[in-house]
Motif scaffolding. Structure first.
Motif, PDB file in Angstrom:
ATOM      1  N   ARG A  45      -6.963  -5.009   1.635  1.00  0.00           N
ATOM      2  CA  ARG A  45      -6.114  -5.717   0.672  1.00  0.00           C
ATOM      3  C   ARG A  45      -5.800  -7.123   1.178  1.00  0.00           C
ATOM      4  NH1 ARG A  45      -1.119  -3.399  -2.732  1.00  0.00           N
ATOM      5  NH2 ARG A  45      -2.842  -2.103  -3.365  1.00  0.00           N
ATOM      6  N   ALA A  81      -6.190   5.552   7.742  1.00  0.00           N
ATOM      7  CA  ALA A  81      -6.539   5.239   6.351  1.00  0.00           C
ATOM      8  C   ALA A  81      -5.680   4.096   5.812  1.00  0.00           C
ATOM      9  CB  ALA A  81      -6.386   6.486   5.478  1.00  0.00           C
ATOM     10  N   TRP A 106      -1.966   6.604  -3.825  1.00  0.00           N
ATOM     11  CA  TRP A 106      -2.149   7.379  -2.601  1.00  0.00           C
ATOM     12  C   TRP A 106      -3.372   8.284  -2.674  1.00  0.00           C
ATOM     13  CZ3 TRP A 106       2.716   9.401   0.385  1.00  0.00           C
ATOM     14  CH2 TRP A 106       3.479   8.322   0.800  1.00  0.00           C
ATOM     15  N   VAL A 124      -7.087   0.784   7.144  1.00  0.00           N
ATOM     16  CA  VAL A 124      -8.275   0.355   6.395  1.00  0.00           C
ATOM     17  C   VAL A 124      -7.878  -0.236   5.053  1.00  0.00           C
ATOM     18  CG1 VAL A 124     -10.363   1.191   5.225  1.00  0.00           C
ATOM     19  CG2 VAL A 124      -9.853   1.930   7.569  1.00  0.00           C
ATOM     20  N   ARG A 125      -7.006   0.453   4.349  1.00  0.00           N
ATOM     21  CA  ARG A 125      -6.586   0.010   3.012  1.00  0.00           C
ATOM     22  C   ARG A 125      -5.829  -1.317   3.068  1.00  0.00           C
ATOM     23  NH1 ARG A 125      -7.436   2.299  -2.285  1.00  0.00           N
ATOM     24  NH2 ARG A 125      -5.699   1.649  -3.564  1.00  0.00           N
ATOM     25  N   THR A 136      -2.565  13.817  -0.793  1.00  0.00           N
ATOM     26  CA  THR A 136      -3.649  13.509  -1.714  1.00  0.00           C
ATOM     27  C   THR A 136      -3.179  13.249  -3.142  1.00  0.00           C
ATOM     28  OG1 THR A 136      -4.059  15.886  -1.928  1.00  0.00           O
ATOM     29  CG2 THR A 136      -5.392  14.681  -0.324  1.00  0.00           C
ATOM     30  N   VAL A 183       0.838  -1.201   0.000  1.00  0.00           N
ATOM     31  CA  VAL A 183       0.000   0.000   0.000  1.00  0.00           C
ATOM     32  C   VAL A 183       0.874   1.252   0.000  1.00  0.00           C
ATOM     33  CG1 VAL A 183      -1.718   1.312   1.304  1.00  0.00           C
ATOM     34  CG2 VAL A 183      -1.947  -1.174   1.104  1.00  0.00           C
ATOM     35  N   GLU A 197      -6.145   7.649  -3.727  1.00  0.00           N
ATOM     36  CA  GLU A 197      -7.363   6.878  -3.465  1.00  0.00           C
ATOM     37  C   GLU A 197      -7.636   6.691  -1.977  1.00  0.00           C
ATOM     38  OE1 GLU A 197      -6.896   3.162  -5.507  1.00  0.00           O
ATOM     39  OE2 GLU A 197      -6.429   4.160  -7.410  1.00  0.00           O
ATOM     40  N   TRP A 198      -6.614   6.782  -1.141  1.00  0.00           N
ATOM     41  CA  TRP A 198      -6.825   6.460   0.273  1.00  0.00           C
ATOM     42  C   TRP A 198      -6.166   7.427   1.264  1.00  0.00           C
ATOM     43  CZ3 TRP A 198      -2.671   5.653   3.459  1.00  0.00           C
ATOM     44  CH2 TRP A 198      -1.449   5.384   2.843  1.00  0.00           C
ATOM     45  N   ASN A 199      -5.169   8.178   0.844  1.00  0.00           N
ATOM     46  CA  ASN A 199      -4.352   8.934   1.780  1.00  0.00           C
ATOM     47  C   ASN A 199      -4.885  10.356   1.975  1.00  0.00           C
ATOM     48  OD1 ASN A 199      -2.259  10.230   3.164  1.00  0.00           O
ATOM     49  ND2 ASN A 199      -0.710   8.946   2.203  1.00  0.00           N
TER      50      ASN A 199
END
Length: 158
Positions: free
Chosen positions: A146, A138, A30, A141-142, A38, A23, A32-34
Motif C-alpha cells: 500500500r 501478512a 481482512w 506485506v499488505r 479470515t 490496513v 484478502e490478506w489476514n
C-alpha cells in the motif's frame, strides 16, 4: 485475572504507522490478506463487538465475538473476549510502534486469564503464536505494498 501471555511476535514494517493503521482499520478487507482472521465484521469503536472468523493453524475455523476495549489510530487496537461462560478470558492486542516516518514495529499477542485461561494458553499457545506471526507477516506485506502504491519506497525507508 489475567495470568498468561501468549506470544508477542513482532515484525518490522517499512511503511508509516498511518498506512499500517489503514490496513488494520479496513476490517472488510481482512479476508484478502489476514490468515488468522479470515473474516471480520464490525466497526472499530470502544464497546463495539466484532464478529471474527479465527483460523488458527491446525484447528477448524471458529467464530468469535470480541469487544473492543481500546484503540488509538495509527497506534493500537485492543479487544477482550470471554469464552466458556467466563472461564476463559483474554485481552488481544495489536500495536504499532513508530520508529521513524516510514519504519514501524508491529507487535501482537494475547493475555489469557480466567479459571481455565492458563490451561487454554498452555494447550493452544504454540498455534496462537504461529497465527500471530502469520498475521504480522501478512500485515507487513499488505502495508508495504500500500505504501509503494501511495508513492512511498519501503526498501529505502530507515
Amino acid at each position: 485475572w489475567y495470568s498468561r501471555a501468549v506470544g508477542r511476535p513482532s515484525v518490522g514494517v517499512q511503511a508509516p504507522a498511518r498506512v499500517i493503521w489503514e490496513v488494520l482499520a479496513d476490517l472488510d478487507a481482512w479476508s484478502e490478506w489476514n490468515p488468522l482472521y479470515t473474516q471480520a465484521v464490525g466497526r472499530i469503536a470502544i464497546g463495539d463487538t466484532l464478529v471474527l472468523t479465527l483460523n488458527l493453524p491446525g484447528e477448524s475455523p471458529e467464530t468469535i465475538r470480541p469487544v473492543i476495549t481500546d484503540w488509538t489510530p495509527a497506534n493500537l487496537l485492543h479487544w477482550k473476549l470471554s469464552l466458556a461462560g467466563g472461564l476463559v478470558r483474554s485481552v488481544r492486542y495489536l500495536e504499532i510502534d513508530e520508529l521513524a516516518e516510514a519504519s514501524c514495529i508491529f507487535a501482537n499477542g494475547e493475555i489469557m486469564g480466567g479459571l481455565l485461561g492458563r490451561y487454554v494458553a498452555k494447550r493452544m499457545g504454540r498455534k496462537m503464536y504461529r497465527g500471530f506471526t502469520a498475521m504480522g507477516k501478512a500485515l507487513k506485506v499488505r502495508a508495504e505494498a500500500r505504501w509503494r502504491a501511495q508513492g512511498g519506497n519501503p526498501t529505502s525507508a530507515s
